[in-house]
Design a protein around this motif. Structure first.
Motif, mmCIF file in Angstrom:
data_model
loop_
_atom_site.group_PDB
_atom_site.id
_atom_site.type_symbol
_atom_site.label_atom_id
_atom_site.label_comp_id
_atom_site.label_asym_id
_atom_site.label_seq_id
_atom_site.Cartn_x
_atom_site.Cartn_y
_atom_site.Cartn_z
ATOM 1 N N ALA A 241 0.960 -1.286 0.186
ATOM 2 C CA ALA A 241 0.123 -0.062 0.024
ATOM 3 C C ALA A 241 0.704 1.315 0.106
ATOM 4 C CB ALA A 241 -0.779 -0.013 1.151
ATOM 5 N N LEU A 242 2.084 1.250 0.646
ATOM 6 C CA LEU A 242 2.930 2.197 0.832
ATOM 7 C C LEU A 242 3.455 2.538 -0.472
ATOM 8 C CD1 LEU A 242 4.356 4.598 2.304
ATOM 9 C CD2 LEU A 242 6.187 2.908 3.092
ATOM 10 N N ALA A 243 4.135 1.518 -1.245
ATOM 11 C CA ALA A 243 4.622 1.880 -2.634
ATOM 12 C C ALA A 243 3.713 2.451 -3.863
ATOM 13 C CB ALA A 243 5.088 0.525 -2.987
ATOM 14 N N LEU A 244 2.492 1.670 -3.499
ATOM 15 C CA LEU A 244 1.526 2.371 -4.639
ATOM 16 C C LEU A 244 1.184 3.875 -4.306
ATOM 17 C CD1 LEU A 244 -0.695 -1.089 -4.575
ATOM 18 C CD2 LEU A 244 0.562 0.095 -6.614
ATOM 19 N N VAL A 275 -3.686 3.477 -9.634
ATOM 20 C CA VAL A 275 -3.252 4.122 -8.384
ATOM 21 C C VAL A 275 -3.765 5.364 -7.879
ATOM 22 C CG1 VAL A 275 -0.586 3.302 -8.687
ATOM 23 C CG2 VAL A 275 -1.148 5.730 -9.465
ATOM 24 N N ALA A 276 -4.887 5.612 -8.919
ATOM 25 C CA ALA A 276 -5.565 6.794 -8.465
ATOM 26 C C ALA A 276 -6.373 6.757 -7.276
ATOM 27 C CB ALA A 276 -6.657 7.210 -9.515
ATOM 28 N N ASP A 277 -6.702 5.687 -6.565
ATOM 29 C CA ASP A 277 -7.436 5.303 -5.367
ATOM 30 C C ASP A 277 -6.474 5.085 -4.234
ATOM 31 O OD1 ASP A 277 -10.078 5.661 -6.624
ATOM 32 O OD2 ASP A 277 -10.103 3.582 -7.148
ATOM 33 N N TYR A 278 -5.082 5.005 -4.559
ATOM 34 C CA TYR A 278 -3.945 4.834 -3.508
ATOM 35 C C TYR A 278 -3.504 6.033 -3.056
ATOM 36 C CZ TYR A 278 -4.218 -0.117 -4.305
ATOM 37 O OH TYR A 278 -4.606 -1.329 -4.349
ATOM 38 N N THR A 279 -4.385 6.920 -2.701
ATOM 39 C CA THR A 279 -3.738 8.323 -2.214
ATOM 40 C C THR A 279 -3.182 7.891 -1.015
ATOM 41 O OG1 THR A 279 -5.656 8.824 -0.943
ATOM 42 C CG2 THR A 279 -5.740 9.592 -3.068
#
Length: 705
Positions: A241-244, A275-279
């Motif tokens: 999650a952090l990388a994305l 990755v748009a949702d991985y803010t």
């Protein structure tokens, strides 16, 4: 507390050490861990008297860690196995009698041949532990014999990163400290103390001394974190999650390398949408890192003139292992840091008959390769050539398994300590028709074997060392008792099983053959000791990347055939709060190497007991003080550890030691008392690699007398 086992009837209290080298100071390569440090061995008066770091070796410049300095203690330990053993009592009892090599090898060969004839070669599993430069021999023997089932810790150690690299960019990467990166992300790696695969920590520290900036990402505030300009205390299991989120930030800020992305990648638009949702805000709770810290770190990395990522094994020991490795590599790629000076350099083999060619994968018929255990579920692991451990135990215990496993030959692996669900492994080992183990001492796993073979350590072998930066000669300086090398054992078994065409009359005869492609022989390499491998940057400009498209697959179309996501994802947390209030992770000690070396007094004195790290708030909540004994439990099992109170971890995280046992307790070694793998299972595996979840398990901690 004593760290020396009482001498059993099958072990000589003082094994005879035969010195094979002349008096003088000799250059070699240490192998007490994976590091590959240069070492100098002193032979004086016909005895090995000292070992020290080699100041001329560019890998370590004279440094040698505590493990390396304990090499002579390891060589001469009174509990070293000195002769082959035949079990006379129940499995695990430690009751054996001494036999000769011919009888031992004949018995093993007969068992292997019987399994091959009655159940097919796939019913035999070869297992190995952490590679000591004989991994390619194990695979060569397996391929020649006809079994696709080679078992190792690959699914949780290095290979998620290797396979992510191969599928994404055509090869795996290592940090280019020679190119003096402006910035290094040290991600889930305590590199300065543990010296894992690839490039050892002294190169990182030298680069930092010369001005390289460092950002550390880890659940623990490590020694390196105290020297870093930023420390991100990620929650165990939150790495993908952090990388994305970092990729999201770089793209959102238009901070990526437009030229590299346009010319040398495919799938950027898909990645940007994905990755748009991985803010940073969306992953802040999952990662334990404030959104502003995630943004600042991502932008600092993207703005660095050159940057490298030192990815450790921690992020590869979780259900998201493969996705984490892919995401970290994509971050490097979109910032233009692949295969460039001071970046993440793609490994080029040194030209010898080595890791890629020596196993002779072509010897294994396709119909046999299709029988690799776990290949139906964990296809990327199977593609790398490894069987999956959970599937191996199923094939022993489950009558409905695709085919039976009846026989195992184990080289240097304490299976009971190093794989998930240790109790199930014990049941599987008890059920085998035949088990043989080759090791330096009688571990709890070796104590279950029908035949035990004594092998030599790194000071007792002639080996070609194939490292990221060089090819070097590791010479045999001594021999303990009647021990032999794993390479010799496999060669002798090959002759007994009709496989001589794929081997040599003696294992040492292979050394010249392997060096022929670079125009050398063993004598020449031993004389010069060290042959550097030239480092070539920007190889993709001339020959592209080693993928089907010739470009970096941000969207990896090759995964479509396997039915896996084409872009990395971060799955939900493992378990639920009902399973316990704490997140469990584990850590390797700088004084031990996985399950090894707890029998060496100089190292055991530095860390004599299994320690459970707890935050002061957590300890107070459970009524625990520094030095108390506590029970650590998951839904799978429970173990007993001594508490060490520390503020270097988060209040809801606890850290247990990896692979702990008590060699001084005899054959059983108290392997069930503090073994963290009694708490792990083969549930929640990574689909692609079958990685067990060793990091981020829910657990409870309670005080015990």
């Amino acid at each position: 507390m004593t760290t020396q086992s009482p001498a059993d009837r099958h072990r000589r209290p003082l094994p005879v050490v035969q010195v094979l080298a002349e008096d003088g100071r000799h250059r070699t390569i240490c192998r007490m861990c994976h590091g590959g440090c240069g070492a100098i061995v002193t032979v004086d008066g016909g005895d090995l008297t000292a070992i020290e770091g080699d100041p001329e070796n560019p890998n370590n410049h004279g440094f040698l860690c505590a493990k390396g300095r304990a090499s002579l203690e390891h060589l001469k330990h009174p509990d070293r196995l000195a002769t082959p053993l035949l079990r006379t009592g129940p499995r695990g009892s430690g009751e054996f009698r001494e036999i000769g090599w011919d009888e031992a090898l004949d018995r093993i060969a007969a068992a292997l041949d019987r399994a091959r004839t009655e159940h097919g070669p796939e019913s035999v599993v070869l297992a190995q532990g952490t590679d000591r430069n004989y991994q390619e021999w194990v695979f060569r023997f397996a391929n020649s014999f006809g079994t696709p089932n080679v078992l190792g810790p690959a699914h949780v150690c290095f290979y998620p990163r290797v396979m992510a690299g191969i599928l994404t960019a055509g090869g795996f990467t290592f940090c280019d400290y020679e190119g003096r990166p402006d910035l290094v992300l040290v991600w889930g790696s305590n590199k300065a103390l543990t010296h894992g695969d690839g490039v050892i920590g002294t190169r990182l520290l030298a680069s930092v001394r010369d001005g390289t900036r460092m950002i550390v990402i880890d659940p623990r505030r490590t020694q390196l974190a105290s020297r870093a300009e930023k420390f991100l205390q990620v929650r165990p299991g939150g790495d993908a999650a952090l990388a994305l989120a970092m990729i999201h930030t770089v793209i959102e800020a238009d901070a990526y390398d437009h030229e590299f992305v346009e010319k040398y990648t495919v799938g950027f638009e898909d990645l940007a949408a994905h990755v748009a949702d991985y803010t940073p805000e969306a992953v802040a709770e999952r990662t334990g890192i404030p959104a502003e810290e995630i943004r600042a770190t991502a932008l600092a990395y993207a703005a660095a003139p050159s940057a490298a990522i030192e990815l450790g094994t921690g992020p590869q020991q979780h259900r998201d292992s493969f996705h984490t490795c892919r995401a970290v590599l994509l971050l490097s790629a979109i910032c233009g840091n692949l295969d460039r000076p001071g970046g993440d350099v793609l490994w080029d083999p040194p030209g010898i008959d080595g890791r890629r060619s020596f196993p002779r994968a072509e010897l294994l018929p396709p119909e046999q390769a299709a029988k690799r255990l776990g290949g139906d579920r964990h296809r990327i692991l199977a593609m790398s050539g490894w069987a999956h451990p959970g599937s191996v135990w199923d094939a022993v215990l489950d009558p409905a398994a695709p085919h039976r496993v009846t026989t195992m030959l184990v080289h240097g692996s304490n299976l009971l300590l190093n794989y998930a669900d240790s109790d199930r492994i014990r049941k599987a080992l008890e059920r085998l028709d035949f088990l043989a183990a080759a090791d330096l001492r009688l571990t709890p796993t070796a104590a279950m074997a029908d035949v035990v073979l004594p092998v030599g350590g790194w000071l007792e072998r002639d080996q070609i060392v194939e490292h990221a930066h060089y090819v070097a000669a590791r010479r045999a300086f001594a021999r303990v008792g009647d021990s032999r090398s794993d390479e010799w054992i496999l060669t002798e078994l090959a002759h007994r099983l009709g496989l001589s065409a794929d081997f040599w009359p003696d294992a040492r005869d292979s050394l010249d053959t392997r060096l022929e492609p670079i125009g050398m022989d063993w004598r020449q390499l031993a004389e010069i000791h060290y042959r550097a491998t030239p480092l070539v940057y920007h190889k993709y400009r001339e020959r592209g990347f080693g993928t089907r498209s010739g470009k970096v697959g941000l969207r990896c179309d090759a995964l479509r055939a396997f039915g896996y996501p084409l872009l990395p994802v971060a799955g939900p947390p493992v378990g639920s709060p009902e399973d316990g209030p704490y997140l469990l992770t584990s850590a390797h000690s700088p004084f031990y190497f996985n399950s090894e070396f707890r029998d060496l007094p100089s190292l055991r004195s530095k860390e004599p007991e299994p320690l459970l790290d707890m935050h002061p708030e957590a300890a107070a909540r459970e009524g625990l003080a520094d030095g108390d004994w506590a029970e650590l439990a998951t839904r799978t099992g429970r173990i007993r550890l001594r508490v060490r109170v520390t503020d270097k971890i988060a209040p809801d995280v606890v850290v247990a030691p990896a692979a702990w046992w008590y060699p001084e307790r005899g054959a059983d070694g108290g392997w069930r008392e503090a073994n963290v793998n009694l708490l792990t299972s083969n549930e929640d595996e990574n689909p692609e690699m079958g990685s067990s979840t060793f990091r981020g398990l829910r657990c409870t901690v309670t005080r015990v007398p």
